[in-house]
Scaffold this active site. Structure first.
Site, mmCIF file in Angstrom:
data_model
loop_
_atom_site.group_PDB
_atom_site.id
_atom_site.type_symbol
_atom_site.label_atom_id
_atom_site.label_comp_id
_atom_site.label_asym_id
_atom_site.label_seq_id
_atom_site.Cartn_x
_atom_site.Cartn_y
_atom_site.Cartn_z
ATOM 1 N N GLU A 1 -16.966 40.582 -1.159
ATOM 2 C CA GLU A 1 -18.195 41.378 -1.009
ATOM 3 C C GLU A 1 -18.494 42.228 -2.244
ATOM 4 O O GLU A 1 -19.654 42.466 -2.588
ATOM 5 C CB GLU A 1 -18.090 42.295 0.221
ATOM 6 C CG GLU A 1 -18.130 41.583 1.558
ATOM 7 C CD GLU A 1 -16.769 41.112 2.062
ATOM 8 O OE1 GLU A 1 -15.812 41.065 1.257
ATOM 9 O OE2 GLU A 1 -16.655 40.782 3.257
ATOM 10 N N ALA B 1 -20.548 36.383 5.802
ATOM 11 C CA ALA B 1 -21.817 36.703 6.454
ATOM 12 C C ALA B 1 -22.917 36.005 5.655
ATOM 13 O O ALA B 1 -22.745 35.718 4.467
ATOM 14 C CB ALA B 1 -22.025 38.206 6.458
ATOM 15 N N GLU C 1 -12.820 37.943 7.865
ATOM 16 C CA GLU C 1 -12.813 38.993 8.895
ATOM 17 C C GLU C 1 -12.859 38.385 10.302
ATOM 18 O O GLU C 1 -12.196 38.874 11.214
ATOM 19 C CB GLU C 1 -13.999 39.941 8.667
ATOM 20 C CG GLU C 1 -13.827 40.746 7.386
ATOM 21 C CD GLU C 1 -15.092 41.466 6.955
ATOM 22 O OE1 GLU C 1 -16.161 40.817 6.882
ATOM 23 O OE2 GLU C 1 -15.024 42.678 6.692
HETATM 24 N N1 CAA Z 1 -24.280 32.969 2.972
HETATM 25 C C1 CAA Z 1 -25.309 32.087 2.905
HETATM 26 N N2 CAA Z 1 -25.211 30.866 2.349
HETATM 27 C C2 CAA Z 1 -24.014 30.516 1.857
HETATM 28 C C3 CAA Z 1 -22.896 31.363 1.885
HETATM 29 C C4 CAA Z 1 -23.068 32.664 2.486
HETATM 30 N N3 CAA Z 1 -22.063 33.532 2.596
HETATM 31 N N4 CAA Z 1 -21.862 30.756 1.280
HETATM 32 C C5 CAA Z 1 -22.308 29.533 0.903
HETATM 33 N N5 CAA Z 1 -23.611 29.401 1.249
HETATM 34 C C6 CAA Z 1 -24.480 28.242 1.011
HETATM 35 C C7 CAA Z 1 -24.869 28.153 -0.452
HETATM 36 O O1 CAA Z 1 -25.961 28.993 -0.726
HETATM 37 C C8 CAA Z 1 -25.222 26.686 -0.574
HETATM 38 O O2 CAA Z 1 -26.487 26.485 -0.012
HETATM 39 P P1 CAA Z 1 -27.614 25.656 -0.852
HETATM 40 O O3 CAA Z 1 -27.049 24.289 -0.970
HETATM 41 O O4 CAA Z 1 -28.829 25.752 0.026
HETATM 42 O O5 CAA Z 1 -27.734 26.342 -2.169
HETATM 43 C C9 CAA Z 1 -24.207 26.020 0.362
HETATM 44 O O6 CAA Z 1 -23.741 27.049 1.241
HETATM 45 C C10 CAA Z 1 -23.007 25.452 -0.375
HETATM 46 O O7 CAA Z 1 -22.449 26.486 -1.161
HETATM 47 P P2 CAA Z 1 -22.160 26.317 -2.730
HETATM 48 O O8 CAA Z 1 -23.112 25.365 -3.341
HETATM 49 O O9 CAA Z 1 -22.106 27.690 -3.316
HETATM 50 O O10 CAA Z 1 -20.696 25.645 -2.671
HETATM 51 P P3 CAA Z 1 -19.538 25.771 -3.753
HETATM 52 O O11 CAA Z 1 -18.485 24.803 -3.322
HETATM 53 O O12 CAA Z 1 -20.069 25.671 -5.141
HETATM 54 O O13 CAA Z 1 -18.964 27.271 -3.596
HETATM 55 C C11 CAA Z 1 -18.181 29.164 -2.341
HETATM 56 C C12 CAA Z 1 -18.335 27.643 -2.392
HETATM 57 C C13 CAA Z 1 -17.202 29.639 -3.422
HETATM 58 C C14 CAA Z 1 -17.640 29.530 -0.977
HETATM 59 C C15 CAA Z 1 -19.571 29.837 -2.599
HETATM 60 O O14 CAA Z 1 -20.515 29.235 -1.717
HETATM 61 C C16 CAA Z 1 -19.579 31.312 -2.342
HETATM 62 O O15 CAA Z 1 -19.124 32.074 -3.195
HETATM 63 N N6 CAA Z 1 -20.142 31.763 -1.182
HETATM 64 C C17 CAA Z 1 -20.300 33.152 -0.868
HETATM 65 C C18 CAA Z 1 -18.997 33.809 -0.509
HETATM 66 C C19 CAA Z 1 -19.203 35.285 -0.244
HETATM 67 O O16 CAA Z 1 -19.568 36.037 -1.103
HETATM 68 N N7 CAA Z 1 -18.937 35.721 1.008
HETATM 69 C C20 CAA Z 1 -19.102 37.083 1.408
HETATM 70 C C21 CAA Z 1 -20.447 37.266 2.047
HETATM 71 S S1 CAA Z 1 -20.836 38.984 2.338
HETATM 72 C C22 CAA Z 1 -20.004 39.363 3.753
HETATM 73 O O17 CAA Z 1 -19.342 38.552 4.355
HETATM 74 C C23 CAA Z 1 -20.179 40.796 4.190
HETATM 75 C C24 CAA Z 1 -19.321 41.208 5.324
HETATM 76 O O18 CAA Z 1 -18.176 41.552 5.202
HETATM 77 C C25 CAA Z 1 -19.906 41.266 6.627
#
Ligand code: CAA
Length: 257
Positions: free
Chosen positions: A131, A65, A111
């Site tokens: 999460e 998300a 999900e």
């Molecule tokens: N939401 C918003 N933006 C996201 C995102 C997310 N879930 N995941 C990645 N992005 C964005 C990053 O902010 C980044 O944007 P900027 O360049 O503007 O900073 C871009 O995508 C590229 O990401 P990274 O630079 O972080 O890429 P990476 O290769 O270094 O890492 C990754 C990849 C491990 C997937 C890392 O991006 C990450 O950990 N993302 C979040 C994963 C996460 O926590 N997901 C769960 C979200 S909460 C949820 O989903 C709740 C639910 O159940 C409903």
């Protein structure tokens, strides 16, 4: 129709939806949800479509998300609006949907893949429910569907630590149905969807309903439900045709009636 966050096309009898927010690794925001619902609805009323494939990019199916959209939200509004409940509608879609997953399928991305009927993964796929590392828990069914898919031990491990599992582990634990080399991912999913779309649609819809029911009811009720569906298919022309074609050693020509 033009979409901001999706690419949507028809290939033969298959609807193909590609998540398309590369700058955010296909993070799922409210626009993605709104557009996915629209794309699904359009495919559902199209009699020419027998199955749907949902995919992302090579790098990410979806990284969850959208954290930037969620960060400022307050309890009162998320509770009042029943925030993210809209995703459940996708689980209620009647036509079969295959998730073709490459790269990250994290949080809401994992999900969303689990909302589909089955998952075909590229060797590069990484699944997880991180999460907990953000101070929340899964909210689009991860604690329930992942547990049903992989069992309590692995679901607890993934959800409590937030670690990722690779495609091989996901296949071993029953989350994905097949793992293929990256270059084959879309073809494999399209071939599976094309096969499904070539079959009798009433029996395909009922098969999906019957398997889905296994997650919601007792064995006795599920068996009764399956038997009633099985019996009702004898009212279709396609049952007569399918069985006659077998006996006559030819390919069936289904009328979807
Ligand atoms: N939401 C918003 N933006 C996201 C995102 C997310 N879930 N995941 C990645 N992005 C964005 C990053 O902010 C980044 O944007 P900027 O360049 O503007 O900073 C871009 O995508 C590229 O990401 P990274 O630079 O972080 O890429 P990476 O290769 O270094 O890492 C990754 C990849 C491990 C997937 C890392 O991006 C990450 O950990 N993302 C979040 C994963 C996460 O926590 N997901 C769960 C979200 S909460 C949820 O989903 C709740 C639910 O159940 C409903």
């Amino acid at each position: 129709m033009a979409y901001e966050t999706l690419l949507v096309e028809t290939r033969g009898n298959v609807g193909l939806i590609t998540l398309n927010r590369p700058q955010a690794l296909n993070a799922l925001n409210s626009t993605v949800l709104k557009e996915l619902k629209q794309a699904y609805a359009a495919f559902h009323i199209d009699d020419g479509i027998g199955a749907i494939v949902l995919t992302g990019s090579e790098r990410a199916f979806a990284a969850g998300a959208d954290i930037k959209e969620m960060q400022p939200l307050e309890f009162a509004e998320v509770y009042k609006n029943d925030f993210i409940s809209g995703w459940d509608e996708i689980a209620k879609a009647r036509k079969p949907i295959i998730a073709a997953v490459s790269g990250f399928a994290l949080g809401g991305g994992c999900e969303l893949a689990m909302l589909c009927d089955f998952i075909i993964a590229s060797e590069t796929a990484k699944f997880g429910q991180p999460e907990i590392t953000l101070g929340v828990i899964p909210g689009i069914g991860g604690s329930q569907r992942l547990t049903r898919a992989v069992g309590k031990a692995k679901a607890m491990d993934l959800i409590l630590t937030g670690r990722m599992m690779d495609a091989a582990e996901a296949e071993r634990s029953g989350l994905v149905s097949r793992v293929v080399v990256p270059e084959r991912l879309l073809d494999e999913a399209m071939e599976a969807a094309t096969k499904i779309a070539s079959l009798s649609h009433p029996s395909v819809l009922m098969a999906k309903e019957a398997v889905s029911r296994a997650f919601e009811t007792t064995l006795e009720e599920g068996l009764r439900f399956e038997r009633r569906l099985f019996q009702s298919l004898f009212a279709t022309e396609d049952q007569k045709e399918g069985m006659a074609a077998f006996i006559e050693k030819r390919k069936p020509v289904f009328k979807n009636r």
